[in-house]
Design a protein around this motif. Structure first.
Motif, PDB file in Angstrom:
ATOM      1  N   ALA A  16       0.136  77.635  24.617  1.00 56.83           N
ATOM      2  CA  ALA A  16       0.986  77.212  25.754  1.00 56.83           C
ATOM      3  C   ALA A  16       0.418  75.972  25.884  1.00 56.83           C
ATOM      4  N   SER A  17      -0.871  75.698  26.289  1.00 62.54           N
ATOM      5  CA  SER A  17      -1.476  74.752  26.827  1.00 62.54           C
ATOM      6  C   SER A  17      -1.313  73.265  25.971  1.00 62.54           C
ATOM      7  N   VAL A  18      -1.638  73.778  24.584  1.00 62.97           N
ATOM      8  CA  VAL A  18      -1.266  72.323  23.801  1.00 62.97           C
ATOM      9  C   VAL A  18      -0.004  71.892  23.588  1.00 62.97           C
ATOM     10  N   GLY A  19       0.944  72.776  23.716  1.00 57.93           N
ATOM     11  CA  GLY A  19       2.335  72.340  23.690  1.00 57.93           C
ATOM     12  C   GLY A  19       2.609  71.602  24.986  1.00 57.93           C
ATOM     13  N   ASN A  20       2.141  72.190  26.193  1.00 59.58           N
ATOM     14  CA  ASN A  20       2.342  71.277  27.199  1.00 59.58           C
ATOM     15  C   ASN A  20       1.672  69.867  27.482  1.00 59.58           C
ATOM     16  N   ILE A  21       0.417  69.791  26.903  1.00 60.37           N
ATOM     17  CA  ILE A  21      -0.197  68.791  26.790  1.00 60.37           C
ATOM     18  C   ILE A  21       0.777  67.516  26.254  1.00 60.37           C
ATOM     19  N   ILE A  22       1.139  68.060  24.886  1.00 62.57           N
ATOM     20  CA  ILE A  22       1.798  67.060  24.241  1.00 62.57           C
ATOM     21  C   ILE A  22       3.142  66.847  24.807  1.00 62.57           C
ATOM     22  N   GLU A  23       3.858  67.669  25.423  1.00 65.08           N
ATOM     23  CA  GLU A  23       5.315  67.313  26.195  1.00 65.08           C
ATOM     24  C   GLU A  23       4.809  66.407  27.496  1.00 65.08           C
ATOM     25  N   TRP A  24       3.850  66.551  27.909  1.00 65.74           N
ATOM     26  CA  TRP A  24       3.551  65.676  29.134  1.00 65.74           C
ATOM     27  C   TRP A  24       3.014  64.257  28.714  1.00 65.74           C
ATOM     28  N   TYR A  25       2.544  64.444  27.377  1.00 68.83           N
ATOM     29  CA  TYR A  25       2.011  63.078  26.867  1.00 68.83           C
ATOM     30  C   TYR A  25       3.406  62.224  26.666  1.00 68.83           C
ATOM     31  N   ASP A  26       4.544  62.980  26.012  1.00 69.58           N
ATOM     32  CA  ASP A  26       5.887  62.248  25.784  1.00 69.58           C
ATOM     33  C   ASP A  26       6.166  61.837  26.987  1.00 69.58           C
ATOM     34  N   PHE A  27       6.218  62.576  28.258  1.00 68.85           N
ATOM     35  CA  PHE A  27       6.790  62.209  29.561  1.00 68.85           C
ATOM     36  C   PHE A  27       6.141  61.000  29.952  1.00 68.85           C
ATOM     37  N   TYR A  28       4.770  60.927  30.096  1.00 70.86           N
ATOM     38  CA  TYR A  28       4.173  60.095  30.784  1.00 70.86           C
ATOM     39  C   TYR A  28       3.837  58.794  29.953  1.00 70.86           C
ATOM     40  N   ILE A  29       3.794  58.959  28.662  1.00 70.63           N
ATOM     41  CA  ILE A  29       3.682  57.516  27.930  1.00 70.63           C
ATOM     42  C   ILE A  29       4.734  56.444  28.463  1.00 70.63           C
ATOM     43  N   PHE A  30       5.729  56.976  28.864  1.00 72.57           N
ATOM     44  CA  PHE A  30       6.931  55.909  29.525  1.00 72.57           C
ATOM     45  C   PHE A  30       6.234  55.521  30.730  1.00 72.57           C
ATOM     46  N   GLY A  31       5.817  56.025  31.608  1.00 77.90           N
ATOM     47  CA  GLY A  31       5.109  55.265  32.866  1.00 77.90           C
ATOM     48  C   GLY A  31       3.832  54.463  32.531  1.00 77.90           C
ATOM     49  N   SER A  32       2.981  54.890  31.613  1.00 78.05           N
ATOM     50  CA  SER A  32       1.814  54.295  31.164  1.00 78.05           C
ATOM     51  C   SER A  32       2.455  53.054  30.927  1.00 78.05           C
ATOM     52  N   LEU A  33       3.307  52.959  30.149  1.00 82.05           N
ATOM     53  CA  LEU A  33       3.741  51.627  29.378  1.00 82.05           C
ATOM     54  C   LEU A  33       4.822  51.079  30.235  1.00 82.05           C
ATOM     55  N   ALA A  34       4.960  51.225  31.704  1.00 84.67           N
ATOM     56  CA  ALA A  34       6.152  50.542  32.183  1.00 84.67           C
ATOM     57  C   ALA A  34       6.149  49.044  32.359  1.00 84.67           C
ATOM     58  N   ALA A  35       4.973  48.580  32.638  1.00 90.27           N
ATOM     59  CA  ALA A  35       4.858  47.158  32.493  1.00 90.27           C
ATOM     60  C   ALA A  35       5.537  46.464  31.108  1.00 90.27           C
ATOM     61  N   VAL A  36       4.993  46.962  30.104  1.00 94.24           N
ATOM     62  CA  VAL A  36       5.763  46.597  28.448  1.00 94.24           C
ATOM     63  C   VAL A  36       6.919  46.801  28.708  1.00 94.24           C
ATOM     64  N   LEU A  37       7.611  48.118  28.778  1.00 92.05           N
ATOM     65  CA  LEU A  37       8.903  48.202  28.731  1.00 92.05           C
ATOM     66  C   LEU A  37       9.744  47.362  29.454  1.00 92.05           C
ATOM     67  N   SER A  38       9.280  46.934  30.744  1.00 92.16           N
ATOM     68  CA  SER A  38      10.174  46.259  31.687  1.00 92.16           C
ATOM     69  C   SER A  38      10.138  44.637  30.980  1.00 92.16           C
ATOM     70  N   VAL A  39       9.302  44.307  30.198  1.00 94.58           N
ATOM     71  CA  VAL A  39       9.553  42.952  29.264  1.00 94.58           C
ATOM     72  C   VAL A  39      10.523  43.287  27.976  1.00 94.58           C
ATOM     73  N   LYS A  40      10.502  44.484  27.537  1.00 93.22           N
ATOM     74  CA  LYS A  40      11.240  44.491  26.571  1.00 93.22           C
ATOM     75  C   LYS A  40      12.676  44.947  26.612  1.00 93.22           C
ATOM     76  N   PHE A  41      13.068  45.820  27.753  1.00 90.60           N
ATOM     77  CA  PHE A  41      14.334  46.110  27.852  1.00 90.60           C
ATOM     78  C   PHE A  41      15.021  45.641  29.103  1.00 90.60           C
ATOM     79  N   PHE A  42      14.502  44.525  29.937  1.00 85.35           N
ATOM     80  CA  PHE A  42      15.393  44.246  30.983  1.00 85.35           C
ATOM     81  C   PHE A  42      15.162  42.789  31.030  1.00 85.35           C
TER      82      PHE A  42
END
Length: 442
Positions: A16-42
């Motif tokens: 359960a933990s392994v799946g949870n880690i990967i799911e939270w990785y998915d969710f937070y990769i967005f926030g961790s790359l906020a500065a890059v995404l702001s340049v690419k999509f806005f």
């Protein structure tokens, strides 16, 4: 016959933990790359506005989470714990991986931002169904007297998900170089999600349904309408109590972990790789605190540990973040002290978050546990905690003051602490296995 704790429950926790880690990785990769995404999509005529737009989009993923909890909670209580969080895991992986395939604003204009928004909504919906499933699944496998300790292991998964996201970003930047990363290699962490989720799905397919859910089904005790039983009955009082606790907990969680990263990058102007190293090191060192405080809640109770974390956070956030700003001046970073300060912040997270899974599982009856755990959790964490990055970043951008930026992270846990002192029950001695045995005997 008595319902027995399964002998392989430790394997269940790991899976359960392994799946949870990967799911939270998915969710937070967005926030961790906020500065890059702001340049690419806005549109970039106003870079601060573009960054705030990205953070707002990051926040929107939190705001949609209670809807996911509402939808998938129903499924979890009607169909089963296992298959529901397999669906949420699949949706999260596809939503995250697809972000790595979107053309940029430069290529397709505003359509890029709309596609990004849609994928972020898929992420939020799926995460809304994930946590309630994972915590219910683990809680319904482990012994009553050690539920805080064992669910504490599962509670490390969001923190480790952030660490994995930071590590992947650092490795990709190092491998590709900063210029290539900003041009195209930022997509790699998103695309990697396809592989990680495939691994997690394979692991989770090996698991069985929880013995408690199986027994409820065998007894014919399953709820016909989880929504009505959870929200249009006396249970709504317990939902509201849980929301108060979880709003305070959620704000401490995001103020101590995620805003620390934003703080280094946006306030102290530390570069992305260095800030990832500092936060990642602190998270790794402090992650065992989630297990420790889960264990401690087995000994002295959930309430005192969780409320103690809220109180300490409210009292010490301002001096700690002021201290962090002093030791992370550009060109003069005191790395050990910076790591130590964030370590303290994450220990507060350990206090409020380590025991909360056990508290929630014990607070609600098994037949509506998935729904009752998921909805207050995602209102508290998705709305209360999810607003932290946007409110703090916007307040600092408007005033340049750390004090103003910290008003929300300080006031909300303080208010929730005061209210919860009077309304939050102690659940440590609740025996969810005995409840099922009593039903079976009656």
């Amino acid at each position: 016959m008595a319902i027995q704790v399964p002998s392989d429950f430790r394997r269940v926790i790991v899976a359960a933990s392994v799946g949870n880690i990967i799911e939270w990785y998915d969710f937070y990769i967005f926030g961790s790359l906020a500065a890059v995404l702001s340049v690419k999509f806005f549109e970039q005529s106003h870079p601060v506005a573009a960054l705030l737009s990205t953070i707002a989009l990051f926040t929107a993923g939190f705001l949609i989470r209670p809807l996911g909890a509402f939808l998938f909670g129903w499924m979890g209580d009607r169909v089963g714990r296992k298959y529901t969080f397999l669906i949420t895991l699949s949706g999260m992986g596809l939503g995250t991986g697809a972000i790595g395939l979107i053309p940029t604003y430069q290529s397709i204009g505003l359509t890029a931002a709309f596609i990004l928004f849609g994928l972020r909504m898929i992420q939020g919906l799926c995460l809304g169904g994930e946590y309630g499933g994972a915590i219910t699944y683990v809680a319904e496998h482990v012994p009553d007297d050690r539920r805080g300790y064992y669910t504490g292991w599962l509670q490390t998964s969001p923190t480790l998900g952030i660490v994995v996201s930071l590590a992947v970003i650092v490795l990709t930047r190092t491998w590709a170089g900063n210029q290539a990363f900003d041009e195209w290699a930022w997509r790699v962490p998103f695309l990697l999600s396809f592989l990680l989720v495939a691994i997690a799905i394979y692991i989770r397919l090996q698991l069985q349904e929880t013995p408690i859910f199986q027994e409820i089904k065998a007894q014919g005790q399953m709820t016909r309408n989880p929504w009505r039983e959870a929200f249009l009955s006396a249970n709504i009082k317990y939902i509201l109590i849980a929301i108060v606790v979880l709003i305070g907990q959620g704000v401490v969680w995001y103020s101590g972990q995620f805003w620390a990263l934003y703080f280094l990058q946006q306030v102290s102007k530390v570069d992305a790789v260095t800030s990832a190293y500092i936060v990642g090191a602190a998270l790794l060192i402090a992650t065992p605190s989630l297990i420790f405080f889960g264990w401690l809640s087995d000994q002295i109770g959930r309430k005192s540990v969780i409320l103690g974390g809220m109180l300490l956070a409210a009292i010490t956030y301002y001096p700690l973040y002021l201290w962090l700003s002093m030791v992370t001046q550009p060109g003069h970073i005191n790395y050990p002290v910076a790591v130590f300060i964030i370590f303290i912040l994450v220990c507060y997270v350990g206090m409020v978050y380590g025991p909360v899974g056990a508290f929630l599982a014990e607070f609600f009856p098994a037949r509506i546990r998935y729904t009752s755990v998921s909805v207050p959790y995602h209102i508290g964490n998705g709305w209360g905690g999810g607003l932290v990055p946007f409110i703090t970043s916007a307040a600092f951008a408007a005033t340049g003051s750390i004090g103003y930026a910290l008003i929300y992270p300080i006031v909300v846990p303080a208010v929730c602490f005061v209210i919860a002192v009077f309304i939050m029950p102690e659940t440590r001695k609740t025996r969810i296995w005995e409840q099922i045995e009593a039903k079976a005997a009656s």
